[in-house]
Structure formats: C-alpha cells, structure tokens
Design an enzyme around this catalytic site. Structure first.
Site, PDB file in Angstrom:
ATOM      1  N   PRO A  43       0.853  -1.188   0.000  1.00  0.00           N
ATOM      2  CA  PRO A  43       0.000   0.000   0.000  1.00  0.00           C
ATOM      3  C   PRO A  43       0.895   1.247   0.000  1.00  0.00           C
ATOM      4  O   PRO A  43       1.602   1.512   0.965  1.00  0.00           O
ATOM      5  CB  PRO A  43      -0.786  -0.113   1.312  1.00  0.00           C
ATOM      6  CG  PRO A  43      -0.068  -1.099   2.142  1.00  0.00           C
ATOM      7  CD  PRO A  43       0.865  -1.901   1.289  1.00  0.00           C
TER       8      PRO A  43
ATOM      9  N   ASP B  98       5.954   2.261   2.129  1.00  0.00           N
ATOM     10  CA  ASP B  98       5.063   1.129   2.361  1.00  0.00           C
ATOM     11  C   ASP B  98       4.281   1.433   3.636  1.00  0.00           C
ATOM     12  O   ASP B  98       4.844   1.429   4.731  1.00  0.00           O
ATOM     13  CB  ASP B  98       5.928  -0.132   2.529  1.00  0.00           C
ATOM     14  CG  ASP B  98       5.099  -1.395   2.725  1.00  0.00           C
ATOM     15  OD1 ASP B  98       3.923  -1.268   3.130  1.00  0.00           O
ATOM     16  OD2 ASP B  98       5.640  -2.492   2.504  1.00  0.00           O
ATOM     17  N   HIS B  99       3.006   1.687   3.482  1.00  0.00           N
ATOM     18  CA  HIS B  99       2.211   2.165   4.616  1.00  0.00           C
ATOM     19  C   HIS B  99       1.967   1.077   5.662  1.00  0.00           C
ATOM     20  O   HIS B  99       1.443   1.341   6.742  1.00  0.00           O
ATOM     21  CB  HIS B  99       0.878   2.734   4.112  1.00  0.00           C
ATOM     22  CG  HIS B  99       0.311   3.806   5.004  1.00  0.00           C
ATOM     23  ND1 HIS B  99       0.774   4.046   6.271  1.00  0.00           N
ATOM     24  CD2 HIS B  99      -0.670   4.702   4.788  1.00  0.00           C
ATOM     25  CE1 HIS B  99       0.089   5.035   6.822  1.00  0.00           C
ATOM     26  NE2 HIS B  99      -0.793   5.452   5.941  1.00  0.00           N
ATOM     27  N   ARG B 100       2.375  -0.174   5.365  1.00  0.00           N
ATOM     28  CA  ARG B 100       2.275  -1.207   6.398  1.00  0.00           C
ATOM     29  C   ARG B 100       3.395  -1.039   7.421  1.00  0.00           C
ATOM     30  O   ARG B 100       3.252  -1.419   8.579  1.00  0.00           O
ATOM     31  CB  ARG B 100       2.387  -2.604   5.769  1.00  0.00           C
ATOM     32  CG  ARG B 100       1.227  -2.947   4.862  1.00  0.00           C
ATOM     33  CD  ARG B 100       1.512  -4.212   4.097  1.00  0.00           C
ATOM     34  NE  ARG B 100       2.771  -4.101   3.366  1.00  0.00           N
ATOM     35  CZ  ARG B 100       3.383  -5.122   2.782  1.00  0.00           C
ATOM     36  NH1 ARG B 100       2.876  -6.325   2.844  1.00  0.00           N
ATOM     37  NH2 ARG B 100       4.509  -4.943   2.133  1.00  0.00           N
TER      38      ARG B 100
END
Ligand code: CAO
Length: 444
Positions: A240, A416-418
């Site tokens: 994401p 990477d939004h994780r």
C-alpha cells in the site's frame, strides 16, 4: 592460431541453467570478457563471458539448451592471449532482487561485497534473501525452496505470479511440470482456483492485434526489462503506497557544488546533486529508522537495519537496474561522487556482480537530468521507502519582503504504509528537505 573452446564457469552448482539468449554468432569477433550467452537458472540470470579474444568459429549451444559448469559454449579462433581459469571475468548478474545465497558463489572471481555489519536480531541469511512482505505474490519465490519443480516451471510460476505451493505436481515424485502450471493458470482464469495470491481475480487485459490499426513493430523485451516489470508489479500489488511530496531549496547547496567544479576536475571526477542527496538520505534514515526497516515473517516482525546501504536507480540500455552503495553514512561526498559514477558505468556496461545488487535499505531514483517536476516512485520491496527526485528549477520564493529567485528541487517519498506511518514519512521528508536546504547540517 589456435582454437579455444569456451566453457561455462562455476555458476553456483546450477545443473540445468537454460540458454535464454545467444549474444554472438559464427564469424563474430569477440573481446575478452565479452558476453557470449545469457543463462537462466531458477535463481538468477547471468551473462557468460568469453575467456578468449578472437573470432567465433562454432556456436555449440542453442536457445533452450540446459547447461552446467563445464558445458562447452563456443569455439573461438584465438587472436589474443587466452586467460587462465582463475582470471575468468565476473559474470554479469542480471536478476535484481532475486539473487539467492548461492549466487554469492556463482562467479569466479566476482568482487565480494563488503562485509555487512552484524545485526543484532536477524539471521545473516536475510542479507541475500530479502524477506518478502506478507502477501502471497511476493512470497512465491522465497517460500518454494522445498517444492519440487525445475527452473522452467519456476520461471513460469514467477512470470505468472503463481504460488508454487498451491500447484499439484503430476511429474515423477510429485514434481511440478510446466503443464501443471498451465492448467493452474487456466483454472485460475476460469475462476476454478481460489488463490490467496495478490494477482488472482484481476481481470486479464485482452490481447489486441494492433497491426489492424496501422503499422507496428514487435520487439522482444530484454530480460532485465521483464524482471523490472515483475518486481514493479509485485510491489504495486502488495505494497500500500503513500507518496509524500515536497521541494527543497538547494540554492546554497548548488552554489557550493558548483564551487567544487575545479577541485572535482583536479580529482578527475565530477559532482552532481546525487551524492548530496544520498548523504542527506543516510542522515534522515539514521534519524527515522522506520524508513530503514523491512517487514519479515509475514508482517509479524519489523527488521531494523543498523547499516545504511542505498540503491541508486540507473537507466541503462538493457533496462532499469539498482546497484547498491554501501555504508553511505560513513562515506564522504567525494567518495559517494566517485561511486555513483563507477556504479552507473558498470551498470550500463553490464559489469555489475550479484553483490552490487543486494542488501539495499532504501532507493533513490533521480530523473533530475531528464526533467519533470514530480513523479510517484514505486517502492523497491522489501525496502519500505524510495525517494524520487525531479529536475531542479529556479522559482520566485517569498522571503517576507520580496520574491527572491531560489533553486527548488522537487522530491517525492513513496513508502510502504504497512511499515511506515504518515508521521514517520512526514518527519523523514521534512528533515531531508531541511538537510538539503542547509547542507552544513550534514556534518553534524
Ligand atoms: N536537477 C537539475 N539538474 C540535475 C539534477 C536535478 N535534480 N540531477 C542531476 N542534474 C544535472 C547534473 O548536475 C549534471 O549536470 P552538470 O554536469 O552540469 O552538473 C547532469 O544533470 C547530468 O547528471 P547525470 O544524470 O549524468 O548524473 P546524476 O548523478 O544526476 O545521476 C544516474 C546518475 C545514474 C542516477 C542517472 O544517470 C540515471 O540513470 N537516472 C535515471 C534513474 C531512473 O531511471 N529512475 C527511474 C526509475 S523508476 O522509479
């Protein structure tokens, strides 16, 4: 004049590496080290260099042949001195991000990558076998070591994003055959297979006969091009992305850099904004360690790297490659400038070794020389951040009393939004912009 037979050198024990490209034909003149064929094993692609200079009198292989160490490749009528086996030049490792531990031993004598500082809580294996993110498309390759499948089947699985663990092998002892994969893909397309893979369920783009609408030319894509496409696709489907955008006022940095021109000429080098960017990224990575991490164990763990190795995207005739500059935090601007030039030149001449492409923590992709005022780069997973740099331009900036001409550099951070939250990303980019606006801070 004598005739030398060139054979496949040590390729890390691969027994059935497939010839995927012939780079020479009978009658061609070849230099020492010139690439003769491209081999692909289940772990990597590599160019096999000539150990003799002269004229090709016989090509002993064809595309599709399976070769191993010692297999004859070509016969060369020698015009130069043949080289001893120990002088075999490095094989150009083409696969990016897909190199596995055995590749460290593939080439004789590939320059060893500098030793990586010991990490506190992570197995060294992770250095060469990056831990992919949780979702399955990225897990396909790393989780398949125990699965019985040949290189051709593995390649098809990789190209189509098929999780090998979900395929039933019908060959001897359950070996997965090409036909098994074809069947799996057919079933997936018709909705008969419920995969957990990232690509499943995405409607296929129909094949179109473009020739119906006008003249066309069809060319075969290079291996590097296709690998890059796969890596991009894998990241796009799994990660994401958030992209944060800013501008750095590099007026003072540019004045300083241009003032170094004479010194650079004396040293036989040149300095672009890139070494400053790399150095500023190293400082911002040190201070914002989330950006210097990777997800592991399916997202259960976050691996913080205590070293700062930064990949640099290089545009080459064969495609995009990302060699890695090690320990950027410990190098001077002069050292970084020299390394940028050296790595970019080796990348363009296909002279990178496997170690050059491994171990990156973060990537800088600079389109500054080309133009544009911004773009959203795709994270080079399993890294969690990438900086896209566009072309600097002089713009009027309000200083409280007047508009003053300032040189502004557009930068975009994708993450990477994780693994990285907006706060981490925002702090990283704000610090980066601040460092570039006042490069004296880089020495702190
Ligand atoms: N703004 C304005 N000018 C810039 C600039 C910027 N952001 N970045 C570089 N320049 C200038 C340099 O200063 C140099 O000019 P001078 O010689 O007058 O100083 C000129 O552009 C040429 O630079 P360069 O491209 O040769 O060198 P570099 O260090 O900036 O970059 C490299 C090296 C290898 C990164 C680059 O050549 C390259 O391949 N870039 C493409 C990367 C790419 O394809 N990314 C997309 C990947 S998809 O995400």
């Amino acid at each position: 004049m004598s005739v030398e037979q060139v054979t496949v050198p040590d390729i890390g024990g691969a027994e059935d590496a497939e010839v995927i490209e012939l780079l020479v034909a009978v009658g061609d003149k070849v230099e020492l080290d010139q690439g003769l064929i491209v081999l692909e094993s289940d772990k990597a692609s590599m160019e096999i260099p000539s150990t003799a200079a002269g004229t090709i009198v016989e090509v002993l292989v064809a595309e599709g042949d399976q070769l191993a160490e010692g297999s004859p490749v070509v016969k060369v009528e020698v015009t130069g001195q043949a080289v001893a086996e120990d002088d075999v030049p490095p094989i150009q490792e083409i696969d990016q991000q897909e190199a596995q531990p055995a590749l460290k031993d593939v080439v004789k004598p590939v320059a060893e990558a500098p030793a990586i500082p010991k990490r506190e809580s992570f197995e060294p294996q992770a250095e060469v076998e990056p831990s992919p993110p949780a979702t399955t498309a990225a897990s396909i390759e790393s989780d398949t070591a125990d699965i019985y499948a040949g290189p051709a089947a593995r390649r098809i699985a990789r190209e189509f994003g098929v999780p090998l663990g979900q395929v039933e092998g019908t060959g001897p002892q359950g070996r997965i055959l090409k036909e098994d994969l074809q069947q799996f893909v057919q079933k997936s397309l018709s909705g008969g297979v419920a995969t957990t893979g990232g690509g499943a369920g995405i409607p296929a783009v129909p094949e179109i006969d473009f020739g119906k609408f006008g003249e066309i030319e069809v060319t075969q894509r290079s291996k590097v091009d296709k690998l890059t496409a796969n890596n991009m696709h894998r990241s796009w489907l799994n990660v994401p992305h958030v992209t944060q955008i800013d501008e750095a006022d590099i007026t003072d940095m540019e004045a300083f850099r241009k003032g170094l021109k004479v010194e650079a000429e004396k040293r036989g080098t040149r300095i672009t904004p890139l070494p400053f960017l790399l150095k500023a990224c190293a400082v911002a990575l040190r201070d914002n360690p989330r950006l210097n991490s990777s997800l592991a164990r399916g997202g259960e763990d976050l691996v913080y790297k205590k070293y700062i190795h930064i990949g640099m995207a290089v545009d080459t005739p064969a495609g995009l490659v990302v060699p890695v500059i090690r320990d950027v935090d410990r190098k001077t601007i002069w050292e970084l400038a020299a390394e940028v030039i050296e790595l970019a030149s080796r990348a363009r001449n296909r002279k990178l070794s496997p170690g050059d492409l491994q171990g990156g923590c973060f990537t800088v992709s600079s389109l500054g020389n080309i133009g544009g005022n911004g773009f959203t780069p795709i994270v080079n997973t399993p890294e969690v951040g990438i900086l896209g740099v566009s072309k600097a331009a002089i713009k009027p900036v309000w200083n409280g009393a007047d508009f003053a001409p300032r040189t502004l550099l557009p930068v975009a951070l994708s993450y990477d939004h994780r693994a990285v939250n907006g706060g981490d990303g925002g702090r990283f980019l704000t610090q980066l912009v601040s460092l570039l606006s006042d490069i004296r801070q880089l020495s702190l």
